[in-house]
Design an enzyme around this catalytic site. Structure first.
Site: not given
Ligand code: ATP
Ligand code: MG
Length: 565
Positions: A43, A269, A279
């Site tokens: 996102e 994760r 984020k």
């Molecule tokens: P946040 O929770 O920090 O807002 P998010 O996971 O919502 O992050 P996205 O932009 O939706 O952020 O993430 C893009 C991809 O990265 C998704 O498929 C998510 O599962 C993966 N991702 C995000 N954080 C991690 C992490 N700590 N470890 C592994 N994969 C991750």
């Molecule tokens: Mg997300």
């Protein structure tokens, strides 16, 4: 020099395999799929962090290894939080990590029209309805883990009324929050995600790509799986929080006329000690000026790692070593640091810099004489060659390398004690010059001309070899020494400000560097001998050189804060 922390999942990491790769391989072997198609779906509401790197390396890595394809898809369904700056940074960061989506760049917003038509289809089939309840009412009537939810009073509207209201939602007739479109599934489901989840909400917001076309935007759950299906994704990999969303993912694929049926797989994760990978937190750190920006070298963002001098190969190696597990765990940040040191030890040229200079005058060295000495660029790589460094009567040494009244085990410079200056001569301290405040400002020394190159012809030994620079030939520089951003190994995401490390940045303003350092290009990380790895920062100007410490030579941090020894 460093001990390697254990991988989270050593067995699979060593084989370079994991349960997801096993599934992909089996699906190709059984001809369930002829080609694997994955995606990385950020996102664009912030910069990528090292947790995302795990997902990137997995999705792009699988596509590479199995001859498939990996799409970069922006999940841009929430226009109030998304910005072009983030879209640009995400593309730059994926490239920096060494991956490429080729022509497979997509946006969930490209599918808004199709998603909308499919939503009308759900209404016609009796699988969705417009709910006039407020967000609060929807939340409180959803029930709990132990209690079923309550049906909405609007749940049994006719198809015609639903279609009319949904079209008017789309036309922008209603204010934000007035109505939502919900899936009609089961308010008593044991899985709360199946209790009539919201598919569309009203949002009068300008979208970076679709402008003011839309007054309604799809929810993550509705947009995500359908985008996967449209793109022909075979294996849709996400983190464990989405495990409970999988039944909804599958319900939607089942009810809609989608062109393919992807499968969702969940993995742990990445969590790191001394680090918050969220984020929301990272955005707040930037907004509240706890750091200088998204690319502050203390940030766990890809942009921060890059500016700090971390090589992308070290990040890839780290991700490979931690493996892909099905259970959440916290990885020791020392593991990442180990990978950074391994890579930089191999690749970076050796240089000399004095971080906290102390002036040394060699009294028996002729005034005005300058001598060029030869220094090697990499001890394990003769091809890296040598360079000349200037020696003269006035030098700088590291302040820490001198003690006026040393304890027994101190072998570096002290009055009367002889040491080696690397590549140069043996010197001995004869006098200590102090200012009115009693602080040491200069040392008077003598050198032994017979020890040129650093060895005594009579075979006498010294116990310390120190780095040094010529006062006249070296250049001034600012050096930024970074430590962990958080002092707590498990920082509290809720109240993270209390866990910030007050010593996360130390700025050394009167450091000296050798000319070869001053001339370096910003991407070159160098080892400053005995000090660590350093890279030129973008804040450098013609008048002021600035270097970031990528990492020290040894893991001293864990000891200082009483962590692992
Ligand atoms: P946040 O929770 O920090 O807002 P998010 O996971 O919502 O992050 P996205 O932009 O939706 O952020 O993430 C893009 C991809 O990265 C998704 O498929 C998510 O599962 C993966 N991702 C995000 N954080 C991690 C992490 N700590 N470890 C592994 N994969 C991750
Ligand atoms: Mg997300």
């Amino acid at each position: 020099m460093t001990t390697e922390p254990l991988a989270a999942d050593t067995a699979t990491a060593e084989a370079g395999r994991d349960f997801i790769r096993d599934i992909v391989q089996a699906d190709l072997a059984s001809h369930k799929h002829s080609q694997v198609v994955t995606r990385f779906p950020p996102e664009p509401n912030g910069y990528l962090h090292i947790g995302h790197a795990k997902s990137i390396a997995l999705n792009f890595g699988i596509a590479q290894e199995f001859g498939g394809q990996c799409n970069l898809r922006f999940d841009d369904t929430n226009p109030t939080r998304e910005e072009q700056e983030y879209i640009d940074s995400i593309q730059a960061d994926v490239h920096w990590l060494g991956y490429d989506w080729g022509t497979n760049l997509h946006y969930a917003s490209d599918y808004f029209e199709r998603l909308y038509e499919w939503a009308e289809g759900l209404i016609r089939d009796g699988h969705a309805y417009v709910d006039d309840q407020s967000q609060e009412e929807i939340r409180t009537s959803r029930g709990t883990l132990t209690e079923p939810g309550k049906n909405s009073p609007f749940r049994d509207r006719s198809v015609d009324e639903n279609l009319d209201l949904f079209r008017r939602m789309k036309a922008g007739e209603f204010p934000n929050g007035a109505r939502v479109l919900r899936a009609r599934i089961d308010m008593a489901s044991g899985n709360i995600n199946l209790r009539d989840p919201v598919l569309y909400r009203i949002l009068h917001a300008h979208h970076p790509r679709t402008g003011d076309t839309w007054s309604i935007y799809p929810s993550y759950d509705y947009a995500h799986g359908q985008s996967d299906a449209i793109e022909g994704i075979t294996h849709s990999i996400c983190t464990l929080e989405f495990e409970d969303h999988r039944p909804l993912y599958e319900w939607l694929l089942d009810k809609l006329p989608v062109p393919s049926k992807p499968r969702q797989y969940e993995m742990a994760r990445l969590n790191l000690t001394y680090t918050l990978l969220s984020k929301r937190v990272l955005t707040q750190l930037v907004r509240d000026n706890h750091v200088s920006g998204w690319d502050d070298p203390r940030m766990p963002t890809i942009a921060g790692l890059k500016r700090r001098g971390v090589p992308p190969a070290a990040v890839r190696e780290f991700i490979k070593r931690i493996g892909v597990a099905k259970a959440n765990s916290v990885v020791d940040v020392g593991m990442l640091e180990f990978c950074i040191r391994e890579e930089l030890n191999r690749t970076s040229l050796r240089r000399m810099a004095v971080l906290r200079p102390l002036k040394v005058v060699i009294e028996n060295y002729p005034e005005g004489q300058v001598e060029e000495l030869e220094a090697i660029n990499h001890p394990d790589n003769p091809e890296a060659g040598t360079r000349k460094i200037a020696f003269g009567r006035e030098l700088y040494i590291e302040r820490d390398d001198f003690m006026e009244s040393p304890p027994k085990k101190f072998f570096r410079l002290s009055p009367g004690n002889e040491v080696r200056l690397r590549y140069a001569y043996f010197i001995k301290c004869t006098d200590v010059v102090k200012n009115d405040a009693g602080e040491i400002v200069e040392l008077r020394c003598t050198y032994d001309p017979a020890t040129k190159g650093g060895n005594a012809p009579d075979g006498r030994k010294v116990k310390a070899t120190m780095h040094w620079l010529s006062a006249a030939q070296s250049k001034p520089a600012e050096i930024r020494v970074y430590n962990q951003l958080f002092a707590n190994p498990s920082p509290n995401a809720g109240n993270f400000a209390a866990d910030l490390n007050p010593q996360s940045l130390e700025v050394l303003t009167d450091a000296r560097v050798e000319p070869a350092i001053a001339e370096s290009n910003s991407p070159d990380v160098m080892q400053f001998e005995r000090q660590g790895y350093f890279v030129r920062d973008k804040d450098s100007t013609a008048d002021k050189l600035v270097f970031n410490r990528t990492i020290g030579l040894r893991d001293t941090f864990a000891k200082e804060v009483g962590g692992k020894g």
